[in-house]
Design a protein around this motif. Sequence first.
Motif, PDB file in Angstrom:
ATOM      1  N   PRO A  57     -45.048  26.285  35.924  1.00  0.00           N
ATOM      2  CA  PRO A  57     -43.893  25.709  35.235  1.00  0.00           C
ATOM      3  C   PRO A  57     -42.991  24.926  36.164  1.00  0.00           C
ATOM      4  O   PRO A  57     -42.213  24.097  35.716  1.00  0.00           O
ATOM      5  CB  PRO A  57     -43.167  26.937  34.683  1.00  0.00           C
ATOM      6  N   THR A  58     -43.074  25.150  37.451  1.00  0.00           N
ATOM      7  CA  THR A  58     -42.089  24.527  38.337  1.00  0.00           C
ATOM      8  C   THR A  58     -42.634  23.323  39.094  1.00  0.00           C
ATOM      9  O   THR A  58     -41.907  22.701  39.855  1.00  0.00           O
ATOM     10  CB  THR A  58     -41.590  25.548  39.386  1.00  0.00           C
ATOM     11  N   SER A  59     -43.897  22.954  38.861  1.00  0.00           N
ATOM     12  CA  SER A  59     -44.477  21.951  39.755  1.00  0.00           C
ATOM     13  C   SER A  59     -43.812  20.589  39.621  1.00  0.00           C
ATOM     14  O   SER A  59     -43.825  19.812  40.559  1.00  0.00           O
ATOM     15  CB  SER A  59     -45.978  21.844  39.530  1.00  0.00           C
ATOM     16  N   ALA A  60     -43.227  20.279  38.480  1.00  0.00           N
ATOM     17  CA  ALA A  60     -42.599  18.966  38.343  1.00  0.00           C
ATOM     18  C   ALA A  60     -41.083  19.049  38.254  1.00  0.00           C
ATOM     19  O   ALA A  60     -40.426  18.096  37.891  1.00  0.00           O
ATOM     20  CB  ALA A  60     -43.160  18.258  37.113  1.00  0.00           C
ATOM     21  N   LEU A  61     -40.538  20.206  38.574  1.00  0.00           N
ATOM     22  CA  LEU A  61     -39.082  20.347  38.450  1.00  0.00           C
ATOM     23  C   LEU A  61     -38.374  20.037  39.764  1.00  0.00           C
ATOM     24  O   LEU A  61     -38.947  20.190  40.843  1.00  0.00           O
ATOM     25  CB  LEU A  61     -38.733  21.773  38.028  1.00  0.00           C
ATOM     26  N   THR A  62     -37.115  19.626  39.663  1.00  0.00           N
ATOM     27  CA  THR A  62     -36.319  19.449  40.868  1.00  0.00           C
ATOM     28  C   THR A  62     -35.971  20.833  41.419  1.00  0.00           C
ATOM     29  O   THR A  62     -36.022  21.823  40.693  1.00  0.00           O
ATOM     30  CB  THR A  62     -35.003  18.720  40.553  1.00  0.00           C
ATOM     31  N   PRO A  63     -35.604  20.903  42.699  1.00  0.00           N
ATOM     32  CA  PRO A  63     -35.285  22.213  43.285  1.00  0.00           C
ATOM     33  C   PRO A  63     -34.204  22.960  42.494  1.00  0.00           C
ATOM     34  O   PRO A  63     -34.328  24.165  42.258  1.00  0.00           O
ATOM     35  CB  PRO A  63     -34.785  21.849  44.681  1.00  0.00           C
ATOM     36  N   GLN A  64     -33.187  22.226  42.041  1.00  0.00           N
ATOM     37  CA  GLN A  64     -32.137  22.893  41.268  1.00  0.00           C
ATOM     38  C   GLN A  64     -32.699  23.465  39.975  1.00  0.00           C
ATOM     39  O   GLN A  64     -32.418  24.592  39.593  1.00  0.00           O
ATOM     40  CB  GLN A  64     -30.994  21.932  40.909  1.00  0.00           C
ATOM     41  N   GLU A  65     -33.498  22.642  39.297  1.00  0.00           N
ATOM     42  CA  GLU A  65     -34.072  23.100  38.033  1.00  0.00           C
ATOM     43  C   GLU A  65     -34.960  24.315  38.255  1.00  0.00           C
ATOM     44  O   GLU A  65     -34.975  25.248  37.449  1.00  0.00           O
ATOM     45  CB  GLU A  65     -34.883  21.972  37.375  1.00  0.00           C
ATOM     46  N   THR A  66     -35.690  24.296  39.361  1.00  0.00           N
ATOM     47  CA  THR A  66     -36.546  25.433  39.675  1.00  0.00           C
ATOM     48  C   THR A  66     -35.721  26.696  39.857  1.00  0.00           C
ATOM     49  O   THR A  66     -36.037  27.741  39.290  1.00  0.00           O
ATOM     50  CB  THR A  66     -37.335  25.149  40.963  1.00  0.00           C
ATOM     51  N   LEU A 124     -42.560   8.284  52.284  1.00  0.00           N
ATOM     52  CA  LEU A 124     -42.880   9.543  51.617  1.00  0.00           C
ATOM     53  C   LEU A 124     -41.760   9.884  50.637  1.00  0.00           C
ATOM     54  O   LEU A 124     -40.643  10.173  51.046  1.00  0.00           O
ATOM     55  CB  LEU A 124     -43.033  10.640  52.669  1.00  0.00           C
ATOM     56  N   VAL A 125     -42.068   9.830  49.355  1.00  0.00           N
ATOM     57  CA  VAL A 125     -41.082  10.191  48.345  1.00  0.00           C
ATOM     58  C   VAL A 125     -41.349  11.615  47.920  1.00  0.00           C
ATOM     59  O   VAL A 125     -42.468  11.955  47.550  1.00  0.00           O
ATOM     60  CB  VAL A 125     -41.194   9.261  47.115  1.00  0.00           C
ATOM     61  N   SER A 126     -40.339  12.443  48.015  1.00  0.00           N
ATOM     62  CA  SER A 126     -40.575  13.842  47.672  1.00  0.00           C
ATOM     63  C   SER A 126     -39.279  14.531  47.309  1.00  0.00           C
ATOM     64  O   SER A 126     -38.191  14.095  47.677  1.00  0.00           O
ATOM     65  CB  SER A 126     -41.242  14.552  48.849  1.00  0.00           C
ATOM     66  N   GLU A 127     -39.425  15.614  46.573  1.00  0.00           N
ATOM     67  CA  GLU A 127     -38.256  16.440  46.299  1.00  0.00           C
ATOM     68  C   GLU A 127     -38.274  17.714  47.107  1.00  0.00           C
ATOM     69  O   GLU A 127     -37.306  18.462  47.125  1.00  0.00           O
ATOM     70  CB  GLU A 127     -38.235  16.821  44.815  1.00  0.00           C
ATOM     71  N   GLU A 128     -39.409  17.973  47.731  1.00  0.00           N
ATOM     72  CA  GLU A 128     -39.538  19.171  48.548  1.00  0.00           C
ATOM     73  C   GLU A 128     -38.846  18.897  49.876  1.00  0.00           C
ATOM     74  O   GLU A 128     -39.383  18.180  50.727  1.00  0.00           O
ATOM     75  CB  GLU A 128     -41.012  19.467  48.810  1.00  0.00           C
ATOM     76  N   LEU A 129     -37.679  19.477  50.072  1.00  0.00           N
ATOM     77  CA  LEU A 129     -36.947  19.167  51.298  1.00  0.00           C
ATOM     78  C   LEU A 129     -37.719  19.611  52.532  1.00  0.00           C
ATOM     79  O   LEU A 129     -37.714  18.939  53.559  1.00  0.00           O
ATOM     80  CB  LEU A 129     -35.578  19.830  51.256  1.00  0.00           C
ATOM     81  N   ASP A 130     -38.424  20.734  52.420  1.00  0.00           N
ATOM     82  CA  ASP A 130     -39.180  21.208  53.583  1.00  0.00           C
ATOM     83  C   ASP A 130     -40.239  20.198  53.980  1.00  0.00           C
ATOM     84  O   ASP A 130     -40.436  19.922  55.164  1.00  0.00           O
ATOM     85  CB  ASP A 130     -39.844  22.548  53.267  1.00  0.00           C
TER      86      ASP A 130
END
Lengths: 314, 498
Positions: B162-171, B450-456
């Motif tokens: 369920p979280t693979s396409a969510l933003t970190p906040q949404e997750t 590199l476009v990403s939402e994963e800050l790590d």
Amino acid sequence: MDFVVNLLAMCVPFSVALLLASIGEMFNQRAGVFNLGCEGVMAMGAFIGMLVPFMIGKGGEVANYWNYLGILAAVMVGALLGLFFGLIVVTFRAPQGIAGIGLQMFGVGTAGTLFRHFVGGTQSVVGIPNSPVPLLSKIPVVGDIFFNHNLLVYFAFLFVPVAWYILFKTSWGLKVRAVGTYPRAADSMGINVNKTRYQALMLGGALAALSGAYLSLAQAKMFSQSLIAGRGFIAVALVYFGHWHPVQIMGGALLFSLAQTFQAAIQGLGINFPYEFAVMLPYVLVIVVLSFTSRNQTTSPSALGKPFNREIRT
Amino acid sequence: MEHITKRFPGVLACDDISIHVGEGEVLALVGENGAGKTTLMNILMGLYQQDEGRILINGEEVRFRGPEDAFAAGLGMVHQQYMLVPNMTVTENVALGYQQAWKPLKLDLKMVRDRVIEISEHYGLQVNPDAYIWQLSVGEQQRVELVKTLCLGARFLILDEPTSALTPQETDELILLLKRMKDELSIIFISHKLNEVKALSNKVTILRHGKVVFNGETDDYSPQEIAALMTGHEVQLPENKEPDMHGAPALVLKDVCVRSDRGFLALDGLDLTVHEGEIVGLAGVSGNGQRELAEAINGLRSVERGTITFFGVNLANKNPYYVIDHGMGYIPEERNVEGIVPPFAIRENFILKDSDRERFSHLSFLKKKSIEENAKRLRDDFDIRCPGTSTSAGSLSGGNIQKVILAREITRAPKFLIAVYPTRGLDMGAIEFIHRELLKKRREGIGILLVSEELDEIINLSDRIAVIYKGKIQKVLPHAEANRRNLGILMAGVNEDE
Ligand SMILES: Nc1ncnc2c1ncn2[C@@H]1O[C@H](COP(=O)(O)OP(=O)(O)OP(=O)(O)O)[C@@H](O)[C@H]1O
Ligand SMILES: [Mg+2]
């Protein structure tokens, strides 16, 4: 003025066959099935519809209810043909375009053969009489255009809002739309995709056959092998033209018929003008309008033409 | 579920799997891409029929012919690929399964709407019942899916990534929500993100190649241990600690303005430079113009103003062929729509961009042998789980589709690479591998955006990090200065300098 009123009064009953068939095709396509066999189902409907009163009266006068019995028989045959088409394209997942052409040839061919066997040559029937609406038909202009026709004409136009209601306000309509747009989602919600498609095909077949019976019993009042004359294909085009929406489809059917009656009328006026161009007019009109309006992504049933198989991904 | 086995043509997707979930329990199901997680859940929902094995609910054996039977038994699933009809409203989508509202002559949409509102208030899930699905963002659609499943009366929830396409906040919000819900429900939770697994689940089951390889209590293991059990080796995500390459500018964007699908300015005077041999991470909450930026560079979206200079040529308003021909590699966001042609074979998808090059064709005739060799090599190098190279790409598991695209783009030897959410939906082992590949490309002197939402991911890999907010670059930070905190602040639109 009289010319215009006459034109419009002719155009309304003329559009009925197209209207019924394309509303039927709309249900097919909304459910995701593309049925090019419309023409064939119409031919069968036209033949069965006129066969019943013809067998009773041998071409002479018959009680009106025999006409309606003919229509009932035609509608049932149409629904059966829809079922048969469903077997081919839904259960056996045959390519829909080819299967549709097959159905068209099967319908037109069978109707013609049976016609020669049971009837012989071209025979006219008395057909369905006009039933002017009391009072309303007396209104000048409007009365002649809208309220001086046979019962099937009223039925066809009253069916437009009914079709709209079915499609957008009932649970069956909701299922039909879901199944035609994203069958996998519908399936995951517990909706039987194939059953819904079968039902839509039966309804579509019944309406196409009704349209055929209208042609033989109410419009031409006879049957011949070329009675349908491509109207089934025009009906398919009108569904795109009307963006799968009953009211817009009605608009398309009326516009096309108006062009048809208009071209017939100018030929009748005897203006010196090659008649071939006049005959082309309605078709050119459809093509032009189609090419300007066909890009509407949000309404088109995106699963149109694709068989559904739960176990095969994408 | 006991001894479940399921075969597809050429693959054994589930091989004698047994799992069990108690009332009020949260079971995390993890495993590599293509391990059979989705397949197993589809069997549980009655969408697929198992070849062997049985399903027991409260001790009784059940046979589901379809999802309707599963709903009746109180099961509900949020699918990996959302099951929402785009041109219908939220209410209508719920009504599809809400049979109480199916009156003979009328669909009682008002009743459904009330139910949607009731459920969304009860669980604190905000949805607008009258919005059309196509108007919603991925995160909103996720909420709709959850509301839909709950409206149908699910007591047992299955959540497939369920979280693979969510933003970190949404997750974070979703995880909090699920924590609250687990008093009332049992949950099976599938995810590749092990910290989520840690945060939420009581028990964890690991699948590999369709088999259960591990069962245990979540609390007894650290995420690293779970990752190791899952992949069979220690997972160590690489970091970019290499010296600056001092490359020449490769891609220079100046004052770029681009409109979004809905007509507003998605990029509003954006400036950005990426050098050769440098990874620039583009951080930002999705929907701030990332998608439009990638499309504009790749000739998929018209540019209103500004220039995109790529090794001396302007790419603004050129066609995709021109851009590809100049050496651009592109890993798009929507893998099923833009990345592959789903019904095409895997080997054909590998050569989509190079079918007319001498390597794969001669005088327009395809060279079957070299195409096949290329496919076999990429399959082995990138560990793509598939029955054969002639399998249609669309039938692969989500993560394996992503690997097909990555393999093609990375090995095409581009001069530059734009990677949009490249590791979305990938398992830990695959992420590690992709990160190493990207760093290798960098060492070869290739510039990467590199476009990403994963800050790590961004912090680990980038030389410089640009934060995008509302179509502008908020700030560019060198690697040394960036941390989760200051990036988070910048992503929210606050600029410390001001
Ligand atoms: N409908 C299908 N037809 C053919 N093969 C399939 C089908 N569904 C799944 N498979 C195959 O079964 C295997 C398991 O796939 P599944 O989708 O269950 O993996 P997954 O564990 O969910 O992976 P991911 O994490 O990537 O989503 C894969 O090798 C896939 O190619
Ligand atoms: Mg999966």
